[in-house]
Design a protein around this motif. Structure first.
Motif, short mmCIF file in Angstrom:
data_model
loop_
_atom_site.label_atom_id
_atom_site.label_comp_id
_atom_site.label_asym_id
_atom_site.label_seq_id
_atom_site.Cartn_x
_atom_site.Cartn_y
_atom_site.Cartn_z
N TYR A 73 26.80 40.66 43.13
CA TYR A 73 26.34 40.56 41.75
C TYR A 73 27.16 39.60 40.89
CZ TYR A 73 30.16 43.66 40.34
OH TYR A 73 31.40 44.21 40.11
N GLY A 104 33.61 34.35 27.57
CA GLY A 104 34.67 35.13 28.21
C GLY A 104 34.09 36.25 29.06
N MET B 1 38.82 39.31 40.25
CA MET B 1 38.66 40.14 39.06
C MET B 1 38.31 39.27 37.84
SD MET B 1 41.27 43.04 37.71
CE MET B 1 40.82 44.15 36.40
N ASN B 2 37.39 39.78 37.01
CA ASN B 2 36.97 39.02 35.83
C ASN B 2 37.88 39.36 34.64
OD1 ASN B 2 35.71 37.82 33.70
ND2 ASN B 2 33.69 38.73 34.06
N HIS B 4 38.88 37.38 32.27
CA HIS B 4 38.37 36.84 31.01
C HIS B 4 37.38 37.83 30.38
CE1 HIS B 4 40.27 32.97 31.43
NE2 HIS B 4 39.77 32.82 32.64
N GLY B 5 36.60 38.48 31.23
CA GLY B 5 35.63 39.46 30.74
C GLY B 5 36.33 40.66 30.12
N ILE B 97 30.67 41.40 35.67
CA ILE B 97 31.85 42.22 35.39
C ILE B 97 31.64 43.59 36.03
CG2 ILE B 97 30.94 42.93 33.11
CD1 ILE B 97 33.86 42.76 32.10
N SER B 98 32.69 44.10 36.69
CA SER B 98 32.54 45.36 37.43
C SER B 98 32.67 46.55 36.48
CB SER B 98 33.62 45.45 38.50
OG SER B 98 34.88 45.64 37.88
N GLU B 101 36.15 46.99 35.30
CA GLU B 101 36.55 46.02 34.28
C GLU B 101 35.96 46.37 32.91
OE1 GLU B 101 36.85 42.57 37.69
OE2 GLU B 101 35.09 42.69 36.42
#
Lengths: 311, 253
Positions: A73, A104, B1-2, B4-5, B97-98, B101
């Motif tokens: 995903y 972001g 890993m995101n 920034h998110g 984004i998980s 997160e």
């Protein structure tokens, strides 16, 4: 041209028991503008929501640029931008902050220069410090598009992008969409304005009752399903149609002053030349003629209500 | 890993706090200070000491905990409920984004706000009541653990709520009564034996007791039990959130 979205046997039944999508198979080509048409409740928004990750599918698979939207995903969603139908915005945020937030959120590092470019492209730069709640509906719609473009997506979904916007803004959006396509962005839009699809889309898909009932190149669809009409303004009015013209789809209108020939481009290709010869043989003269093709809207209504079988 | 998110969500949530300083910071600090004025300085000076601690000082850990629980739940539930209410949740759900997160962003911001508030209230209370902190690291640890645990709980409430009434009902009808009856204003040992046993079913007792230990080295229940109960509650909340994201409960249809 390779496919950027591949949908196979996609089904969605909500907890309420309502089945929104039935066995959808659909491919969207890279770099095209694809218009998804359908009446209210046909399943357009559900289909888009599944591809974007907002709604879970009951079964089936969706690949976005080769990435499975469930298993992979992150890669799939990073490529997709969505402008939803509703104007859902954070009222107290400023325009620039909300676009920066979107960038972001999608995992992109800050890039003020790119954000500035997006805002300028959408005529929002002068409003960058304004709170969203102070903007007009049209400006909010632009903000939604700016947010969707903030992470530089390759695939852009526009769910009813021009609903409720004025003519000027609609034209601006069409130009923006064309500009994005020129930069290689694939655009999938749903719309109620059929003229929008007719003018912009490379291909059209029609969905009804959760099923895709047709996918065609817009031009081919117009040619295949379109009806044509020839109107002859007669020099002398006719009271009845001569028997020699039996068998043709002719009618007299305007108190016999107009002879109207309607034909289905799919079936008979319209023997206009033959008709004109027969009129000359019968001594029926005309001083002017007009032709008209049915619009995509008429084709759409015909497809949805009559299954494309004609009246 | 995101990352920034995570940062985007965290910053967005913290920005909301700075935009509404009066409501987010000043209001809880002032209302908790009123407790110190009334129970600490005014009435507290006429109360007997508990476990050798002046009443004003005794209630400080409980009052900080009362504010911490309410603010953690309120911040976290509001943080996730508002995007659902306004429709902007579509953006979070469609982002790469998980679930972990997302939770880090929302719960991290809610817990940060609560910890800042807790420290502010502690500093403010010093103006009214004299107290010591025997185990400052343990105090900060309990503060952070409780803030995170109840921010997780608040996140669950925010996802579950489908209206503003539901958003308020659990903090008002359950959490506040449990906090008042959880040894904030008294020592559990002051209760009759039967009610002492009943009180032990109140999870807030363990939070207040452990937090009070970090101040004065005295506790109603063993420190290890307090810590274990807080961790168990945190794990239960984490488990529920995992289930929410797995099933899409009230987030994804």
């Amino acid at each position: 041209m390779s496919n950027v979205i591949e949908i196979e046997r996609l089904n969605k039944t909500y907890d309420s028991g309502f089945t929104a999508l039935r066995d959808i198979n659909l491919s969207i080509r890279k770099g095209e503008i694809f218009a998804l048409l359908g009446p209210n409740g046909a399943g357009k928004t559900t289909l888009i929501s599944i591809i974007c990750g907002i709604v879970n599918a009951s079964s089936g698979t969706v690949l976005a640029d080769g990435h499975d939207i469930r298993r992979d995903y992150r890669a799939a969603r990073a490529r997709i931008g969505l402008v939803p139908q509703e104007l859902s915005t954070d009222a107290f945020e400023t325009v620039r902050d909300t676009v920066t937030f979107s960038r972001g959120l999608f995992g992109k590092p800050a890039n003020p220069a790119y954000v500035e470019q997006v805002l300028r492209d959408l005529s929002l730069w002068d409003k960058r410090k304004d709170k969203i709640m102070a903007l007009s509906g049209g400006m909010k719609r632009r903000v939604m598009i700016a947010k969707a473009l903030a992470h530089e997506p390759d695939i852009l979904f526009l769910d009813e992008p021009t609903a409720g916007v004025d003519v000027e803004l609609r034209r601006d959006m069409w130009n923006l969409v064309r500009g994005l396509r020129e930069r290689g962005v694939t655009i999938i839009l749903t719309t109620h304005y059929i003229e929008e699809a007719e003018e912009m889309a490379d291909r059209v898909g029609v969905i009804n009752h959760g099923r895709i009932i047709l996918v065609e190149r817009t031009r081919d669809l117009m040619e295949k399903l379109g009806r044509k009409e020839l109107r002859l303004q007669l020099t002398s009015p006719l009271e009845t149609l001569p028997e020699a013209l039996d068998g043709l789809s002719l009618s007299l209108e305007e108190d016999g002053h107009e002879l109207v020939y309607r034909f289905d481009a799919r079936r008979d290709q319209g023997d206009v030349a033959g008709l004109l010869r027969r009129l000359a043989d019968l001594g029926i003269e005309f001083r002017d003629l007009r032709t008209r093709e049915s619009s995509l809207e008429e084709i759409f209504v015909d497809l949805v209500h009559n299954g494309g079988k004609g009246d | 890993m995101n990352l920034h998110g995570v940062k985007a969500i965290y910053r967005f949530e913290m920005a909301r706090t700075w935009r509404t300083l009066l409501q987010s910071i000043a209001s809880p600090v002032i209302s908790t200070s009123l407790y110190f004025v009334v129970f600490g300085s005014a009435i507290g000076s006429r109360m007997v000491e508990i476990d050798g601690i002046s009443y004003g000082a005794f209630i400080i850990p409980g009052l900080v905990m009362l504010m911490l629980l309410n603010e953690s739940i309120s911040n976290a539930s509001f943080g996730i409920y508002m995007p659902k209410f306004t429709g902007t949740i579509y953006e979070v759900l469609s982002a790469p984004i998980s679930p972990l997160e997302i939770v880090l962003g929302y719960v991290g911001a809610a817990a940060s706000k609560s910890i800042i508030l807790g420290l502010l209230i502690l500093a403010t209370s010093r103006l009214f009541v004299d107290y010591q902190i025997a185990h400052p690291f343990a105090m900060v640890g309990f503060l952070a653990l409780t803030a995170v645990t109840f921010s997780l709980f608040g996140f669950i409430i925010g996802v579950w709520a489908d209206g503003f009434e539901k958003l308020q009902i659990i903090p008002m009808m359950i959490v506040t009564p449990l906090t008042f009856l959880g040894g904030t204003f008294y020592s559990v040992t002051m209760l009759p034996p039967f009610w002492q046993t009943v009180t032990l079913f109140n999870p807030v007792v363990y939070l207040v007791s452990g937090f009070r230990w970090s101040f004065y080295g005295v506790a109603d229940v063993h420190l290890g039990v307090s810590l274990a109960m807080t961790l168990v509650f945190m794990l239960v909340c984490a488990g529920l959130i995992t289930w929410i994201f797995k099933t899409g409960y009230r987030l994804r249809d």
